[in-house]
Design an enzyme around this catalytic site. Structure first.
Site, PDB file in Angstrom:
ATOM      1  N   GLY A   1      37.326  -8.205 -18.836  1.00  0.00           N
ATOM      2  CA  GLY A   1      37.921  -8.541 -20.125  1.00  0.00           C
ATOM      3  C   GLY A   1      39.427  -8.304 -20.033  1.00  0.00           C
ATOM      4  O   GLY A   1      39.869  -7.269 -19.508  1.00  0.00           O
ATOM      5  N   ALA A   2      40.204  -9.248 -20.531  1.00  0.00           N
ATOM      6  CA  ALA A   2      41.652  -9.223 -20.292  1.00  0.00           C
ATOM      7  C   ALA A   2      42.332  -7.910 -20.710  1.00  0.00           C
ATOM      8  O   ALA A   2      42.993  -7.261 -19.890  1.00  0.00           O
ATOM      9  CB  ALA A   2      42.292 -10.430 -20.966  1.00  0.00           C
TER      10      ALA A   2
ATOM     11  N   ARG B   1      42.827  -9.166 -10.013  1.00  0.00           N
ATOM     12  CA  ARG B   1      42.304 -10.443 -10.519  1.00  0.00           C
ATOM     13  C   ARG B   1      43.504 -11.282 -10.943  1.00  0.00           C
ATOM     14  O   ARG B   1      44.488 -10.736 -11.459  1.00  0.00           O
ATOM     15  CB  ARG B   1      41.328 -10.237 -11.701  1.00  0.00           C
ATOM     16  CG  ARG B   1      40.005  -9.600 -11.258  1.00  0.00           C
ATOM     17  CD  ARG B   1      38.989  -9.563 -12.391  1.00  0.00           C
ATOM     18  NE  ARG B   1      38.443 -10.875 -12.683  1.00  0.00           N
ATOM     19  CZ  ARG B   1      37.691 -11.134 -13.751  1.00  0.00           C
ATOM     20  NH1 ARG B   1      37.414 -10.185 -14.623  1.00  0.00           N
ATOM     21  NH2 ARG B   1      37.209 -12.346 -13.959  1.00  0.00           N
TER      22      ARG B   1
ATOM     23  N   GLN C   1      28.026 -13.043 -19.441  1.00  0.00           N
ATOM     24  CA  GLN C   1      28.657 -12.014 -20.285  1.00  0.00           C
ATOM     25  C   GLN C   1      28.198 -12.118 -21.738  1.00  0.00           C
ATOM     26  O   GLN C   1      28.176 -11.116 -22.455  1.00  0.00           O
ATOM     27  CB  GLN C   1      30.182 -12.147 -20.241  1.00  0.00           C
ATOM     28  CG  GLN C   1      30.828 -11.711 -18.938  1.00  0.00           C
ATOM     29  CD  GLN C   1      31.065 -12.872 -18.004  1.00  0.00           C
ATOM     30  OE1 GLN C   1      30.295 -13.839 -17.993  1.00  0.00           O
ATOM     31  NE2 GLN C   1      32.107 -12.801 -17.207  1.00  0.00           N
TER      32      GLN C   1
ATOM     33  N   ASP D   1      42.284 -15.129 -21.922  1.00  0.00           N
ATOM     34  CA  ASP D   1      42.884 -14.330 -20.850  1.00  0.00           C
ATOM     35  C   ASP D   1      44.366 -14.621 -20.667  1.00  0.00           C
ATOM     36  O   ASP D   1      45.078 -13.846 -20.039  1.00  0.00           O
ATOM     37  CB  ASP D   1      42.146 -14.589 -19.528  1.00  0.00           C
ATOM     38  CG  ASP D   1      40.767 -13.981 -19.593  1.00  0.00           C
ATOM     39  OD1 ASP D   1      39.881 -14.574 -20.253  1.00  0.00           O
ATOM     40  OD2 ASP D   1      40.561 -12.902 -19.025  1.00  0.00           O
TER      41      ASP D   1
END
Ligand code: MRU
Length: 344
Positions: free
Chosen positions: A52-53, A86, A198, A239
């Site tokens: 999750g961002a 990431r 998710q 994101d």
């Protein structure tokens, strides 16, 4: 938010570092793991024990603090390493930059403590931002609900933009939690969100924990529901939002935006300012993470008797881009900590 009835944040300090929920195990098993080094934080982000961002930004910030605790000279090298964990969520770089700026002019002996303090404040700020997103989004939900108060408001969401993706409250889920707390009747369509599921595994777990009515749907169902008038609005997280308002989010978001536009369903994106990347002109410039095809080719979970099992779903080579870009023209509005706005 509530986990087994207890109020927790998804990341918290421990004596040796931080604790995070092992999101690979949810919802079948709730396990906290302790991260004690920058390498631990890097691995937890890259391998998606945490995700999750906003949350990967917070964990990376603590990762940098742990690097400085272990070697006060490692600032630039640890920043560069964690930043590669990431590629897509801009919150990761944002949080690392915040910590670097906070410590770079300090004596070496003071860097670690200042970095931990900055990471703490990034977490507190994330909670406050999400709470504000929730309050602004709540007004939107109340307006839509008032048009049809005889039935629950039907909201569709994709991936997990919830408290498990942030420090608390979530982005797209914050208005949903507040609306539920204040007694609004609502129902959430939860996109399964293949390949990592998710939605089915994490968003459904969160909503269940708060007693919010919801149904998990296969990723291809949303269009039919919209045609039938069974979706009042879509709210997703993101994101990275680029300078022109393009929205990069979990793969499959774009198709939901197209279906929403074709059916006159409002499509909202919930985000804090930490997710805006003004350095990139448009979504075409966002680095899209490509993950291992095995995420698509294999499925894991408990069998009917509770034994862990892993099965193949295809024997063919699999291609697995993890995000897509929804053009700004398909976005009805952005739910931010400053209010609901049309333009970024
Ligand atoms: O690959 P993930 O699980 O980290 O992707 C998460 C998402 O796409 C969320 O929708 C996004 O981070 C916004 S949530 C606050």
């Amino acid at each position: 938010m509530k986990l087994n009835g207890e109020w927790v944040r998804s990341v918290a300090r421990t004596e040796a570092g931080i604790r995070i929920l092992d999101q690979r195990k949810l919802p079948w098993s709730v396990e906290w793991i302790e991260l004690r080094t920058a390498d631990d934080a890097f691995r937890a982000i890259r391998e998606m024990w945490t995700r999750g961002a906003p949350l990967i930004g917070a964990v990376a910030a603590y990762g940098l603090a742990m690097a400085l605790r272990d070697d006060p000279l490692s600032l630039d090298q640890a920043h560069a390493q964690l930043n590669q964990a990431r590629p897509t969520a801009v919150n990761l770089r944002w949080a690392l930059d915040q910590v670097r700026e906070a410590v770079r002019n300090l004596p070496l002996s003071e860097r670690a403590e200042a970095a931990f303090a900055k990471a703490d404040s990034i977490c507190d700020e994330d909670v406050a931002l999400n709470r504000a997103i929730g309050e602004h989004g709540l007004k939107l939900l109340e307006d839509l609900y008032a048009r049809n108060p005889d039935r629950p408001l039907n909201i569709l969401t994709h991936c997990n933009p919830g408290w498990l993706a942030t420090v608390d409250y979530g982005t797209a889920t914050a208005p949903i939690y507040l609306a539920h707390e204040r007694g609004m009747k609502l129902h959430v369509w939860v996109d399964e969100t293949r390949p990592r599921n998710q939605g089915a595994l994490l968003t459904a777990f969160e909503l269940d924990g708060h007693g919010i009515p919801h149904s998990v749907i296969a990723d291809n169902v949303g269009g039919l529901l919209m045609q039938r008038g069974q979706v009042d609005l879509v709210i997703v997280g993101t994101d990275r939002v680029t300078a022109n308002g393009d929205v990069c989010n979990k793969i499959g978001t774009y198709l939901k935006a197209l279906a929403a536009r074709d059916n006159g369903v409002p499509f909202y994106v919930a985000l804090p300012y930490t997710t805006i990347d003004r350095h990139l002109a448009s979504g075409a410039d966002v680095p899209i993470e490509e993950r291992d095809g095995d995420e698509l080719a294999w499925l894991s979970g408990p069998t009917g008797t509770g034994e862990p099992a892993t099965i193949r779903v295809t024997g063919s080579p699999a291609y697995n881009p993890a995000f897509d870009v929804t053009p700004a023209r398909l976005v009805t509005g952005y739910i931010t900590e400053r209010g609901v706005i049309d333009l970024i």
